[in-house]
Design a protein around this motif. Structure first.
Motif, mmCIF file in Angstrom:
data_model
loop_
_atom_site.group_PDB
_atom_site.id
_atom_site.type_symbol
_atom_site.label_atom_id
_atom_site.label_comp_id
_atom_site.label_asym_id
_atom_site.label_seq_id
_atom_site.Cartn_x
_atom_site.Cartn_y
_atom_site.Cartn_z
ATOM 1 N N PRO A 218 0.843 -1.205 0.000
ATOM 2 C CA PRO A 218 0.000 0.000 0.000
ATOM 3 C C PRO A 218 0.876 1.253 0.000
ATOM 4 O O PRO A 218 1.944 1.276 0.611
ATOM 5 C CB PRO A 218 -0.787 -0.112 1.315
ATOM 6 N N VAL A 219 0.438 2.283 -0.701
ATOM 7 C CA VAL A 219 1.162 3.555 -0.709
ATOM 8 C C VAL A 219 0.208 4.681 -0.325
ATOM 9 O O VAL A 219 -1.004 4.537 -0.388
ATOM 10 C CB VAL A 219 1.779 3.835 -2.094
ATOM 11 N N VAL A 220 0.777 5.793 0.076
ATOM 12 C CA VAL A 220 -0.009 6.915 0.594
ATOM 13 C C VAL A 220 -0.706 7.648 -0.547
ATOM 14 O O VAL A 220 -0.106 7.930 -1.577
ATOM 15 C CB VAL A 220 0.900 7.881 1.368
ATOM 16 N N ASP A 221 -1.983 7.955 -0.346
ATOM 17 C CA ASP A 221 -2.758 8.699 -1.335
ATOM 18 C C ASP A 221 -2.630 10.185 -1.060
ATOM 19 O O ASP A 221 -3.174 10.694 -0.090
ATOM 20 C CB ASP A 221 -4.228 8.270 -1.268
ATOM 21 N N GLU A 222 -1.881 10.889 -1.875
ATOM 22 C CA GLU A 222 -1.757 12.336 -1.767
ATOM 23 C C GLU A 222 -2.229 12.942 -3.084
ATOM 24 O O GLU A 222 -1.441 13.220 -3.974
ATOM 25 C CB GLU A 222 -0.327 12.749 -1.431
ATOM 26 N N CYS A 223 -3.499 13.073 -3.195
ATOM 27 C CA CYS A 223 -4.144 13.594 -4.405
ATOM 28 C C CYS A 223 -4.562 15.047 -4.138
ATOM 29 O O CYS A 223 -5.035 15.346 -3.041
ATOM 30 C CB CYS A 223 -5.352 12.722 -4.729
ATOM 31 N N PRO A 224 -4.389 15.968 -5.094
ATOM 32 C CA PRO A 224 -3.949 15.766 -6.477
ATOM 33 C C PRO A 224 -2.431 15.776 -6.610
ATOM 34 O O PRO A 224 -1.718 16.194 -5.704
ATOM 35 C CB PRO A 224 -4.552 16.971 -7.196
ATOM 36 N N ASP A 225 -1.961 15.328 -7.786
ATOM 37 C CA ASP A 225 -0.531 15.336 -8.058
ATOM 38 C C ASP A 225 0.007 16.745 -8.260
ATOM 39 O O ASP A 225 1.179 17.000 -7.997
ATOM 40 C CB ASP A 225 -0.236 14.509 -9.320
ATOM 41 N N THR A 226 -0.826 17.654 -8.755
ATOM 42 C CA THR A 226 -0.387 19.021 -9.001
ATOM 43 C C THR A 226 -1.596 19.939 -9.043
ATOM 44 O O THR A 226 -2.749 19.492 -9.018
ATOM 45 C CB THR A 226 0.408 19.110 -10.327
ATOM 46 N N VAL A 227 -1.352 21.247 -9.110
ATOM 47 C CA VAL A 227 -2.408 22.253 -9.199
ATOM 48 C C VAL A 227 -2.136 23.134 -10.413
ATOM 49 O O VAL A 227 -1.046 23.707 -10.545
ATOM 50 C CB VAL A 227 -2.472 23.119 -7.919
ATOM 51 N N PHE A 228 -3.119 23.213 -11.323
ATOM 52 C CA PHE A 228 -2.997 24.096 -12.478
ATOM 53 C C PHE A 228 -3.427 25.512 -12.082
ATOM 54 O O PHE A 228 -4.332 25.695 -11.264
ATOM 55 C CB PHE A 228 -3.901 23.632 -13.628
ATOM 56 N N ASP A 229 -2.791 26.508 -12.676
ATOM 57 C CA ASP A 229 -3.242 27.890 -12.482
ATOM 58 C C ASP A 229 -4.601 28.088 -13.146
ATOM 59 O O ASP A 229 -4.912 27.449 -14.160
ATOM 60 C CB ASP A 229 -2.223 28.867 -13.065
ATOM 61 N N PRO A 230 -5.438 28.986 -12.618
ATOM 62 C CA PRO A 230 -6.814 29.168 -13.138
ATOM 63 C C PRO A 230 -6.854 30.014 -14.395
ATOM 64 O O PRO A 230 -7.369 31.146 -14.397
ATOM 65 C CB PRO A 230 -7.517 29.848 -11.965
ATOM 66 N N PHE A 231 -6.322 29.489 -15.473
ATOM 67 C CA PHE A 231 -6.295 30.186 -16.749
ATOM 68 C C PHE A 231 -6.857 29.283 -17.839
ATOM 69 O O PHE A 231 -6.877 28.056 -17.702
ATOM 70 C CB PHE A 231 -4.864 30.595 -17.124
#
Length: 340
Positions: A218-231
């Motif tokens: 099992p591995v740790v769930d750290e979602c989301p992988d990234t954040v897009f800028d609001p454009f």
């Protein structure tokens, strides 16, 4: 003749080319074009996507019956092993040093005992094993996830490596003494149906019994992988190969690894999310607000094999964009977000 092995990074296909990231969304790949800044409501230059640290996500282990497989191996014999009513593996041997002669059933966990007696010196590994006796075992991942391969329980100085494919693929991982007490262990992310060769080597010549194990980690769930800028518009390169399989959409994706990104609507409107290029069969779905949010939309094969979906969002409303795959598939893709 010894088969020298080394890790090789293969990059490219026809998308973003070689990238140091193994999986995730690749920053700095937005397309040129107008963008929308909600604070000024004026057109500005395209934003720079903030780099993020990608963390592995949780794999929900598949419940399978434990199995101990102990094939009888003699020269020019064939042994059929049935460890599960639905899985039968046939082991064919044509001499003690033939790589690929031991094939384990596609299940986890596996606890296996074998011997280095009469085995040869066929592999040199990146972590050692030159001049040592080695044993090779072929196994196929029954689900997408992270797996541990180890020699814990063995009483000799062992090394362990995992090769992609049957005997001659790239070395995916290699370890010497990582398991404690001169045993070794590695962890490798695999997709369902991926076949690997487990190479167990010894420090010097040996005829010892070999204990080796395969378990899902099992591995740790750290979602989301990234954040897009609001454009908008945004065009982002990404890759799912090497990620873990945590979730699936209502339209597909339960057997493949996926990656997620958060994006926030800069204003009220209809927005189109689509994969415009890929080297595999992708699936696209949107979650409302967070990774635990309800599914807002899911699409598979809108344009040939490429998915697309359009949703109405309020300004400031966040969504999680998930790029997944069909039937265990994974690879590179190009994601576009633009006004509908």
């Amino acid at each position: 003749m010894r088969r020298g092995l080394r890790s090789v990074l293969t990059c490219g296909l026809v998308l973003a080319g070689c990238n140091e990231h193994r999986f995730g969304f690749f920053p700095g790949t937005e397309s040129d074009g107008d963008t929308f800044d909600p604070s000024t409501e004026s057109e500005t230059a395209g934003p720079t996507l903030s780099p993020t640290t990608l963390s592995p996500t949780t794999v929900s282990p598949t419940t399978v019956s434990p199995t101990t497989v102990q094939p009888t191996i003699t020269s020019d014999t064939e042994t059929t092993i049935t460890s599960d009513p639905t899985i039968t593996a046939t082991v064919t041997t044509e001499g003690p040093n033939e790589c690929g002669s031991i094939v384990l059933p596609a299940t986890v966990p596996i606890h296996q005992v074998d011997s280095l007696q009469a085995k040869g010196d066929d592999f040199s590994l990146s972590c050692g094993g030159v001049g040592g006796t080695d044993l090779e075992v072929v196994w196929t991942a029954p689900v997408t996830g992270r797996f541990q391969f180890d020699t814990m329980g063995s009483s000799f100085d062992s090394l362990i490596a995992v090769l992609d494919g049957v005997c001659f693929g790239n070395e995916l991982a290699c370890d010497d003494d990582g398991g404690g007490s001169l045993t070794s262990k590695v962890e490798v992310d695999l997709v369902v149906g991926q076949t690997v060769t487990l190479v167990i080597d010894s420090f010097g010549q040996s005829s010892a019994d070999v204990v080796y194990n395969i378990t899902q980690v099992p591995v740790v769930d750290e979602c989301p992988d990234t954040v897009f800028d609001p454009f908008v518009p945004l065009t982002i390169d990404g890759q799912t190969a090497g990620a873990t399989n945590v979730r699936g959409g209502s339209c597909n994706g339960f057997e493949s690894p996926e990656i997620e990104a958060q994006w926030t609507a800069p204003f009220d409107g209809v927005f189109v999310f689509e994969v415009i290029d890929a080297d595999f069969d992708p699936v696209l779905y949107l979650l409302d607000g967070s990774c635990q949010g309800s599914e807002m939309a899911c699409n598979d094969d809108s344009n040939g094999l490429l998915p697309a979906t359009a949703v109405f969002l309020l300004g400031g409303q966040p969504v999680i964009v998930v790029v997944d795959g069909v039937g265990g598939q994974a690879g590179k893709f190009v994601l576009s977000i633009h006004e509908g």
